[in-house]
Design a protein around this motif. Structure first.
Motif, PDB file in Angstrom:
ATOM      1  N   ILE A 151       0.821  -1.231   0.000  1.00 44.29           N
ATOM      2  CA  ILE A 151       0.000   0.000   0.000  1.00 44.29           C
ATOM      3  C   ILE A 151       0.848   1.271   0.000  1.00 44.29           C
ATOM      4  N   SER A 152       1.717   1.453   1.023  1.00 48.13           N
ATOM      5  CA  SER A 152       2.553   2.652   1.074  1.00 48.13           C
ATOM      6  C   SER A 152       3.979   2.282   1.445  1.00 48.13           C
ATOM      7  N   GLY A 153       4.897   2.494   0.513  1.00 54.27           N
ATOM      8  CA  GLY A 153       6.293   2.135   0.768  1.00 54.27           C
ATOM      9  C   GLY A 153       6.909   2.910   1.915  1.00 54.27           C
ATOM     10  N   SER A 154       6.451   4.148   2.132  1.00 53.76           N
ATOM     11  CA  SER A 154       7.079   4.980   3.167  1.00 53.76           C
ATOM     12  C   SER A 154       6.438   4.799   4.539  1.00 53.76           C
ATOM     13  N   VAL A 155       5.300   4.109   4.610  1.00 55.43           N
ATOM     14  CA  VAL A 155       4.592   3.964   5.897  1.00 55.43           C
ATOM     15  C   VAL A 155       4.545   2.509   6.379  1.00 55.43           C
ATOM     16  N   VAL A 156       4.276   1.570   5.484  1.00 55.82           N
ATOM     17  CA  VAL A 156       3.955   0.194   5.904  1.00 55.82           C
ATOM     18  C   VAL A 156       5.151  -0.737   5.756  1.00 55.82           C
ATOM     19  N   ARG A 157       5.465  -1.399   6.884  1.00 51.64           N
ATOM     20  CA  ARG A 157       6.479  -2.463   6.832  1.00 51.64           C
ATOM     21  C   ARG A 157       5.812  -3.822   6.588  1.00 51.64           C
ATOM     22  N   ALA A 158       4.648  -4.033   7.232  1.00 49.04           N
ATOM     23  CA  ALA A 158       3.906  -5.292   7.025  1.00 49.04           C
ATOM     24  C   ALA A 158       2.464  -5.130   7.487  1.00 49.04           C
ATOM     25  N   ILE A 159       1.570  -5.872   6.839  1.00 50.48           N
ATOM     26  CA  ILE A 159       0.165  -5.962   7.264  1.00 50.48           C
ATOM     27  C   ILE A 159      -0.171  -7.442   7.404  1.00 50.48           C
ATOM     28  N   ARG A 160      -0.745  -7.799   8.556  1.00 51.34           N
ATOM     29  CA  ARG A 160      -1.208  -9.174   8.745  1.00 51.34           C
ATOM     30  C   ARG A 160      -2.725  -9.172   8.983  1.00 51.34           C
ATOM     31  N   VAL A 161      -3.415 -10.122   8.376  1.00 50.93           N
ATOM     32  CA  VAL A 161      -4.835 -10.325   8.662  1.00 50.93           C
ATOM     33  C   VAL A 161      -4.968 -11.747   9.193  1.00 50.93           C
ATOM     34  N   ASN A 162      -5.549 -11.862  10.383  1.00 52.15           N
ATOM     35  CA  ASN A 162      -5.667 -13.162  11.055  1.00 52.15           C
ATOM     36  C   ASN A 162      -4.320 -13.904  11.054  1.00 52.15           C
ATOM     37  N   GLY A 163      -3.254 -13.145  11.286  1.00 53.18           N
ATOM     38  CA  GLY A 163      -1.928 -13.736  11.454  1.00 53.18           C
ATOM     39  C   GLY A 163      -1.167 -13.995  10.162  1.00 53.18           C
ATOM     40  N   ILE A 164      -1.783 -13.767   9.005  1.00 52.59           N
ATOM     41  CA  ILE A 164      -1.097 -14.046   7.726  1.00 52.59           C
ATOM     42  C   ILE A 164      -0.646 -12.735   7.091  1.00 52.59           C
ATOM     43  N   GLU A 165       0.662 -12.646   6.774  1.00 51.53           N
ATOM     44  CA  GLU A 165       1.176 -11.428   6.158  1.00 51.53           C
ATOM     45  C   GLU A 165       0.644 -11.309   4.727  1.00 51.53           C
ATOM     46  N   MET A 166       0.110 -10.141   4.425  1.00 47.25           N
ATOM     47  CA  MET A 166      -0.650  -9.966   3.189  1.00 47.25           C
ATOM     48  C   MET A 166      -0.002  -9.011   2.197  1.00 47.25           C
ATOM     49  N   PRO A 167       0.081  -9.420   0.937  1.00 45.86           N
ATOM     50  CA  PRO A 167       0.337  -8.439  -0.125  1.00 45.86           C
ATOM     51  C   PRO A 167      -0.993  -7.763  -0.494  1.00 45.86           C
ATOM     52  N   GLU A 168      -0.915  -6.731  -1.298  1.00 43.57           N
ATOM     53  CA  GLU A 168      -2.147  -6.043  -1.718  1.00 43.57           C
ATOM     54  C   GLU A 168      -3.125  -7.005  -2.390  1.00 43.57           C
ATOM     55  N   LEU A 169      -2.601  -7.977  -3.119  1.00 39.58           N
ATOM     56  CA  LEU A 169      -3.499  -8.893  -3.837  1.00 39.58           C
ATOM     57  C   LEU A 169      -4.407  -9.657  -2.874  1.00 39.58           C
TER      58      LEU A 169
END
Ligand code: ZN
Length: 306
Positions: A151-169
């Protein structure tokens, strides 16, 4: 009116009625609608290897936009070949004003500009039968992946949903899944294709248009070959649509956001549902996926660039 005139009119009417009956018999049954939603990012477009090619104001940006339209129109041609009755294309990169409305296939409706509540997925709803992701890229922190970020290269290091690291897809496939729409094809580099299969399962069609050698270099497929593969892949994916399953996480949805620096988490923590789980990490839970997605977007947008 004399009798012979009445007889002639009667015969003409009977022939007319018979013709209507025959044409009704011969008319093929109406085809079911096939509405296709296409979200188009830019880093995974054929030919693109560097940030300058996806950034307005650079000498190379116009080339990037032309290649983007090439991949989009290949997907539109594939969808039409599979019998698509309506095609909506959402420009999903940066300002979301990269696709030239004069250059996109006239059978496709373009959604242009930002901000949009559903961002890269604006325009999708339960009336669509299939979703296609063109020009996508791997999640932040992926090795040998062109312009990897989330999503944002300058803000986000990682996003997890229900414990799974997610790409934008994955985040976006779950929006499609919320409306019961399966993602049937993903195009981009070999890294994003690998992540698409890991998250969405082996049935999703993937089209690798390049193989990264680091973050800013790749072995490219010739553009015409890449676009032929996209066109054939979309047609193939839509032809076997009956087997496709929408992607969904199990509710409730636990979102975790790792920022790059603690100052960004200080700002994100202003969002009422956010809980601090570390210097750089915020966590929240949502019962509705779209509500959770919008909260996540707000947490990203409120944070200062690093
Ligand atoms: Zn992008």
């Amino acid at each position: 009116m004399n009798k012979s005139v009445i007889a002639i009119i009667t015969v003409v009417l009977m022939i007319g009625a018979a013709a209507v009956f025959v044409s009704a018999q011969q008319r093929p049954a109406p085809k079911p609608p096939l509405k296709v939603f296409i979200s188009v990012d830019m880093e995974g477009i054929s030919g693109i290897v560097h940030g300058d090619q996806v950034s307005p104001g650079t000498a190379e940006y116009a080339d990037g936009c032309a290649w983007m339209v090439g991949d989009v129109n290949a997907a539109v041609h594939g969808a039409l070949a599979a019998g698509a009755t309506e095609i909506v294309v959402n420009d999903s990169h940066g300002s979301m004003r990269n696709i030239d409305p004069g250059a996109i296939h006239p059978k496709a409706t373009l959604i242009s500009g930002s901000p949009k509540p559903l961002s890269m997925m604006q325009g999708i709803d339960a009336s669509f039968q299939a979703c296609i992701l063109i020009g996508y890229h791997a999640r932040a922190g992926t090795e040998d992946a062109i312009l990897d970020h989330t999503i944002s290269g300058s803000v986000v290091r990682a996003i997890r949903v229900n414990g799974i690291e997610m790409p934008e897809l994955g985040l976006n496939a779950a929006i499609a899944g919320y409306y019961g729409v399966p993602v049937v094809l993903v195009s981009g580099d070999t890294a994003v294709c690998r992540q698409a299969t890991e998250i969405l399962g082996k049935d999703v069609v993937t089209v690798a248009v390049k193989e990264a050698i680091g973050r800013q270099a790749a072995k490219l497929r010739p553009l015409s070959e890449a676009q032929n593969l996209i066109q054939a892949g979309v047609k193939d994916a839509l032809n076997k649509l009956v087997a496709a399953k929408p992607f969904k996480f199990a509710a409730p949805y636990r979102f975790e956001l790792d920022y790059h620096i603690s100052a960004q988490a200080d700002m994100g923590a202003m969002i009422p549902s956010a809980k601090r789980a570390g210097a750089r990490t915020l966590v929240f839970t949502a019962d509705d996926y779209i509500e959770g997605f919008r909260t996540l977007r707000a947490m990203i947008n409120i944070a200062p660039a690093r």
